[in-house]
Design a protein around this motif. Structure first.
Motif, PDB file in Angstrom:
ATOM      1  N   GLN A   1       0.829  -1.208   0.000  1.00  0.00           N
ATOM      2  CA  GLN A   1       0.000   0.000   0.000  1.00  0.00           C
ATOM      3  C   GLN A   1       0.864   1.259   0.000  1.00  0.00           C
ATOM      4  O   GLN A   1       0.587   2.229  -0.716  1.00  0.00           O
TER       5      GLN A   1
ATOM      6  N   TYR B   1      -1.865  -5.123  -3.920  1.00  0.00           N
ATOM      7  CA  TYR B   1      -2.365  -3.853  -3.405  1.00  0.00           C
ATOM      8  C   TYR B   1      -3.897  -3.862  -3.409  1.00  0.00           C
ATOM      9  O   TYR B   1      -4.527  -4.356  -4.346  1.00  0.00           O
TER      10      TYR B   1
ATOM     11  N   ALA C   1      -6.209   2.450   1.837  1.00  0.00           N
ATOM     12  CA  ALA C   1      -5.152   2.206   0.852  1.00  0.00           C
ATOM     13  C   ALA C   1      -4.797   3.461   0.061  1.00  0.00           C
ATOM     14  O   ALA C   1      -4.045   3.384  -0.911  1.00  0.00           O
TER      15      ALA C   1
END
Length: 340
Positions: free
Chosen positions: A57, A77, A321
């Protein structure tokens, strides 16, 4: 004025709830010193398990800050997509796909909207990934899709996926056998993954052999002051972080910074400073002008995070994120305080 009153009331209510649940207030943490200002040239990030997801992230959201990353026992991610159930099924068992195409589309959209750094920054970035063939918590498919994510954005990837390793941080001096998944999640597979990762980041000819013993200094530093709002516990962060500094870096020589993130059940409440002392990064720091920052999480009943995991599924908010995420902002604030 009304907004400020409402915000103040909300903070007071949150503090009362936290106190009722036994959550420590921020007042205790200011005894620890702040981080020193050092001569940092480049910054890298690595992590294991939830720390591996967080490292990814940070690499994507702050690609202008981090020059490379090392992902251990984790997946792509934004794998959790804001939900723990989806996260555990897609990002752990691999029974359903992590939806690589959907994640990449979201990444491009957030980049265009300025919610993360430009994805063009990922092109050429060195990303090293480690995954064991006996990992019971993160399946091969999940790790594979994480590697493919970076390849699709042009990163320079290396994939160590052949050790019979369990779910743990592999080092040459770890106490547990390679295939184990057990506390303190430090496993020995008879090789040196830290050296391999550093050589991928910096180039084979630019990495010296590690020191036989650590000669730098491991210190504790207040983490509250770098957290948005000044209260680390509110975001399931620990009140302190660890910093390993070789004498050369402390004296002002140019050094690189490595942010190293522990996994679940591995913050200082569970293992003390063990990850910070036994990661095998410190030995390389002493001979390669590296500073190692070990941020810490904490358990949180308020956040429903009893294992002290880094936020890879959204327990601190839907922006977990993105650059606005409180845990990532805290880590990046620490990076900037050090001079990175």
């Amino acid at each position: 004025m009304r907004f400020r009153s409402l915000r103040a009331a909300a903070v007071t209510l949150a503090a009362a709830l936290a106190a009722a649940l036994g959550v420590t207030s921020p007042a205790h943490a200011w005894g620890e010193p702040g981080l020193p200002s050092l001569n940092i040239t480049d910054t890298y990030v690595t992590g294991i398990s939830s720390g591996g997801f967080m490292a990814s992230q940070l690499q994507v959201a702050y690609s202008g800050t981090f020059k490379g990353s090392g992902i251990v026992a984790a997946g792509p991610y934004y794998c959790g997509k804001g939900g723990i159930v989806t996260g555990l099924i897609a990002c752990g068992t691999g029974l359903i796909s992590t939806d690589p195409e959907g994640i990449e589309n979201i990444t491009r959209r957030w980049s265009a909207e300025g919610k993360i750094d430009p994805v063009s920054n990922l092109a050429g970035k060195p990303v090293w990934t480690y995954h064991g063939t006996k990992d019971p918590l993160v399946q091969d498919r999940v790790s594979d899709e994480g590697v493919q994510f970076y390849r699709d954005f042009g990163a320079r990837t290396a994939y160590h996926d052949y050790d019979p390793a369990g779910h743990g941080w592999p080092t040459p001096n770890a106490p547990l056998p390679c295939g184990w998944t057990f506390y303190p999640f430090l496993i020995n597979c008879g090789n040196d993954p830290q050296g391999e990762m550093l050589r991928h980041w910096l180039g084979s000819g630019n990495v010296n052999a590690p020191a036989a013993t650590q000669t730098g200094t491991l210190t504790e530093h207040d983490q509250d002051r770098y957290t948005p709002g000044g209260w680390a516990q509110w975001y399931s962060l620990g009140s302190k972080s660890y910093l390993y500094t070789p004498s050369s870096c402390a004296a002002g020589e140019a050094c690189k910074l490595v942010v190293a993130l522990h996994g679940c059940l591995s913050d200082n409440k569970f293992v003390g400073s063990r990850f910070a002392r036994e990661s095998h990064l410190n030995e390389y720091a002493d001979t390669n002008h590296l500073v190692i920052l070990y941020p810490q999480t904490d358990i949180s009943l308020v956040r429903l995070n009893p294992q002290g995991c880094w936020d890879w599924w959204g327990y601190t908010g839907s922006d977990y994120a993105q650059k606005s995420a409180p845990q990532m902002r805290a880590i990046v604030n620490e990076v900037h305080a050090l001079g990175g």
